[in-house]
Enzyme design. Structure first.
Site, PDB file in Angstrom:
ATOM      1  N   ASP A  95       0.841  -1.198   0.000  1.00  0.00           N
ATOM      2  CA  ASP A  95       0.000   0.000   0.000  1.00  0.00           C
ATOM      3  C   ASP A  95       0.879   1.251   0.000  1.00  0.00           C
ATOM      4  O   ASP A  95       0.619   2.217  -0.724  1.00  0.00           O
ATOM      5  CB  ASP A  95      -0.890   0.044   1.247  1.00  0.00           C
ATOM      6  CG  ASP A  95      -1.924  -1.057   1.290  1.00  0.00           C
ATOM      7  OD1 ASP A  95      -1.951  -1.878   0.370  1.00  0.00           O
ATOM      8  OD2 ASP A  95      -2.697  -1.096   2.259  1.00  0.00           O
ATOM      9  N   GLU A 132      -5.866   7.454   1.338  1.00  0.00           N
ATOM     10  CA  GLU A 132      -6.312   6.568   2.418  1.00  0.00           C
ATOM     11  C   GLU A 132      -5.140   6.150   3.305  1.00  0.00           C
ATOM     12  O   GLU A 132      -5.329   5.809   4.475  1.00  0.00           O
ATOM     13  CB  GLU A 132      -7.007   5.336   1.812  1.00  0.00           C
ATOM     14  CG  GLU A 132      -7.754   4.466   2.814  1.00  0.00           C
ATOM     15  CD  GLU A 132      -6.860   3.436   3.480  1.00  0.00           C
ATOM     16  OE1 GLU A 132      -7.111   3.104   4.656  1.00  0.00           O
ATOM     17  OE2 GLU A 132      -5.913   2.977   2.830  1.00  0.00           O
ATOM     18  N   GLU A 133      -3.927   6.200   2.748  1.00  0.00           N
ATOM     19  CA  GLU A 133      -2.744   5.769   3.506  1.00  0.00           C
ATOM     20  C   GLU A 133      -2.155   6.855   4.386  1.00  0.00           C
ATOM     21  O   GLU A 133      -1.255   6.572   5.186  1.00  0.00           O
ATOM     22  CB  GLU A 133      -1.669   5.273   2.534  1.00  0.00           C
ATOM     23  CG  GLU A 133      -2.097   4.134   1.641  1.00  0.00           C
ATOM     24  CD  GLU A 133      -2.621   2.939   2.412  1.00  0.00           C
ATOM     25  OE1 GLU A 133      -2.182   2.728   3.554  1.00  0.00           O
ATOM     26  OE2 GLU A 133      -3.483   2.227   1.884  1.00  0.00           O
ATOM     27  N   ASP A 145      -7.386   5.867  -3.066  1.00  0.00           N
ATOM     28  CA  ASP A 145      -7.027   4.652  -2.332  1.00  0.00           C
ATOM     29  C   ASP A 145      -6.006   3.952  -3.226  1.00  0.00           C
ATOM     30  O   ASP A 145      -6.367   3.352  -4.240  1.00  0.00           O
ATOM     31  CB  ASP A 145      -8.245   3.770  -2.096  1.00  0.00           C
ATOM     32  CG  ASP A 145      -7.914   2.533  -1.258  1.00  0.00           C
ATOM     33  OD1 ASP A 145      -6.721   2.255  -1.061  1.00  0.00           O
ATOM     34  OD2 ASP A 145      -8.855   1.842  -0.819  1.00  0.00           O
ATOM     35  N   LEU A 148      -4.069   1.252  -3.190  1.00  0.00           N
ATOM     36  CA  LEU A 148      -4.098  -0.189  -3.459  1.00  0.00           C
ATOM     37  C   LEU A 148      -5.212  -0.834  -2.643  1.00  0.00           C
ATOM     38  O   LEU A 148      -4.990  -1.364  -1.548  1.00  0.00           O
ATOM     39  CB  LEU A 148      -2.746  -0.832  -3.154  1.00  0.00           C
ATOM     40  CG  LEU A 148      -2.560  -2.258  -3.707  1.00  0.00           C
ATOM     41  CD1 LEU A 148      -2.714  -2.290  -5.220  1.00  0.00           C
ATOM     42  CD2 LEU A 148      -1.212  -2.823  -3.308  1.00  0.00           C
ATOM     43  N   ASP A 149      -6.407  -0.800  -3.189  1.00  0.00           N
ATOM     44  CA  ASP A 149      -7.566  -1.416  -2.544  1.00  0.00           C
ATOM     45  C   ASP A 149      -7.465  -2.936  -2.656  1.00  0.00           C
ATOM     46  O   ASP A 149      -7.100  -3.475  -3.697  1.00  0.00           O
ATOM     47  CB  ASP A 149      -8.842  -0.925  -3.232  1.00  0.00           C
ATOM     48  CG  ASP A 149     -10.081  -1.617  -2.706  1.00  0.00           C
ATOM     49  OD1 ASP A 149     -10.489  -1.302  -1.583  1.00  0.00           O
ATOM     50  OD2 ASP A 149     -10.616  -2.489  -3.424  1.00  0.00           O
ATOM     51  N   GLU A 170     -13.312   6.048  -1.623  1.00  0.00           N
ATOM     52  CA  GLU A 170     -13.917   4.888  -2.283  1.00  0.00           C
ATOM     53  C   GLU A 170     -15.337   5.174  -2.764  1.00  0.00           C
ATOM     54  O   GLU A 170     -15.638   5.047  -3.948  1.00  0.00           O
ATOM     55  CB  GLU A 170     -13.920   3.691  -1.316  1.00  0.00           C
ATOM     56  CG  GLU A 170     -12.520   3.235  -0.952  1.00  0.00           C
ATOM     57  CD  GLU A 170     -12.476   2.293   0.249  1.00  0.00           C
ATOM     58  OE1 GLU A 170     -11.681   1.336   0.214  1.00  0.00           O
ATOM     59  OE2 GLU A 170     -13.213   2.516   1.224  1.00  0.00           O
TER      60      GLU A 170
END
Length: 373
Positions: free
Chosen positions: A105, A128-129, A147, A149-150, A310
């Site tokens: 991620d 998101e990270e 995001d 790497l979902d 997302e």
């Protein structure tokens, strides 16, 4: 910040994007072969929407980043690299309540951040990270939420993963504010203000699905040329499908309304007189991609998925393919985010399926036993 040797190695087969591609130099349709993403961006999207050079430059850098992520994820050393850096991890959730980042991620986040910085077109990136948005440049015209790497927990099992992104205009009326404040407020825009959104699916093929506000279109990476080529123009999600996608193992934690809906469609007693099938990958991008292709509904009924990174970008894609995105009561794109990592239930899919689902009074799961997966 973690630097992946897979990403920074000069032996990677992908070159850096050009500093400034001029759309006027490309024809609207290539006469020599399939239409590339850059060629697609050179033509007007509708009577009211035309992609300018600045947005095209940004998307070109994003697609380049996703090619690199695809290479890292599919590398025989990718999961081994992730496991070696993850040694000593103490759980799936960080102190802030966000998913505890996995090394790949972070590598993906670094790849996207580097590409956006190189583009010179992005004022702020919210990921998101990261705990807070990252301010990149004062005069960048765009804001990117992502995001990186979902579904990364699935990599060791070779289950599909994906990158999700949304693009907004920078709010110039906030320019006088301190950096931290204007970065935060720029990142908390409603989904109705999105200029473009997309996902990249890393699976048997690498597919970039994007909308600029006029239709939803999918491009497949041609490994022989290194180009994303148009393979699914103007996707229209069927008005009704025959597939629902949700984690059935949580059935007894669901509210009565959701259980009643699932029981009804599984027995073929709903408004569509055929029995529905369950398909669930536990990778949001993959589950949504199938839903766009075949119709039906994809959902997570508890407060789990993030509005900013997302729900908004994916609902934008679904709406421009003729479907609907909702939290079970309210249109996703109309919800005003109040915090960066805000979570909510998410239901997306075919318009008729969604209307039937929302006709049940109680479909949002408010009881959360604290699942780790």
């Amino acid at each position: 910040m973690i630097k992946s040797p897979l990403f920074f190695s000069p032996s990677l087969p992908f070159s850096k994007p050009r500093a400034k591609p001029l759309l006027s130099s490309f024809s609207a349709k290539s006469q020599m072969g399939p239409q590339t993403l850059l060629e697609f961006m050179s033509r007007p999207q509708s009577d009211s929407i035309s992609i300018g050079d600045d947005l095209a430059i940004l998307v070109t850098h994003l697609q380049s980043a996703c090619k690199r992520i695809s290479s890292v994820v599919s590398s025989p050393f990718g999961s081994e690299f992730g496991r070696s850096l993850a040694a000593g991890g103490d759980g799936p959730v960080s102190d802030s309540g966000r998913d505890k980042p996995k090394p790949l991620d972070l590598v993906s986040n670094d790849i996207i951040l580097s590409s956006l910085r190189s583009s010179g077109k992005v004022a702020v990136m919210a990921s998101e990270e990261d705990g807070e948005p990252v301010w990149l440049t004062d005069n960048g015209p765009f804001v990117v939420v992502t995001d990186p790497l979902d579904g990364s927990r699935n990599i060791d099992a070779s289950i599909p993963t994906g990158t999700i992104f949304g693009i907004y205009s920078r709010l110039s009326e906030l320019d006088h504010l301190p950096v931290e404040e204007k970065a935060q407020l720029n990142s908390l825009q409603r989904g109705t203000r999105l200029l473009a959104a997309g996902y990249v699916l890393y699976s048997s093929a690498t597919i970039l699905c994007i909308s600029f506000g006029s239709g939803t279109h999918a491009f497949t990476l041609d490994h022989s040329t290194g180009e994303f080529v148009l393979t699914h123009p103007t996707i229209r999600i069927p008005p009704r499908g025959q597939i629902y996608s949700v984690n059935d193992a949580r059935y007894f934690d669901w509210p009565d309304g959701l259980r009643q809906y699932i029981d009804t469609i599984r027995q073929g007693k709903g408004k569509f007189p055929k029995k529905y099938s369950a398909r669930y990958i536990c990778s949001l991008v993959a589950d949504l991609h199938r839903t766009l292709m075949y119709g039906g509904v994809v959902m997570n009924p508890r407060d789990h998925l993030r509005l900013v990174y997302e729900a908004n970008p994916l609902s934008f894609l679904v709406e421009h393919a003729g479907g609907r995105g909702s939290d079970g009561k309210t249109r996703i794109l109309s919800i005003q985010p109040v915090k960066l990592h805000q979570r909510l239930p998410l239901f997306m899919g075919s318009s008729e399926d969604m209307h039937e689902l929302e006709s049940y009074d109680n479909i949002q799961q408010k009881v959360n036993p604290g699942y780790e997966v």
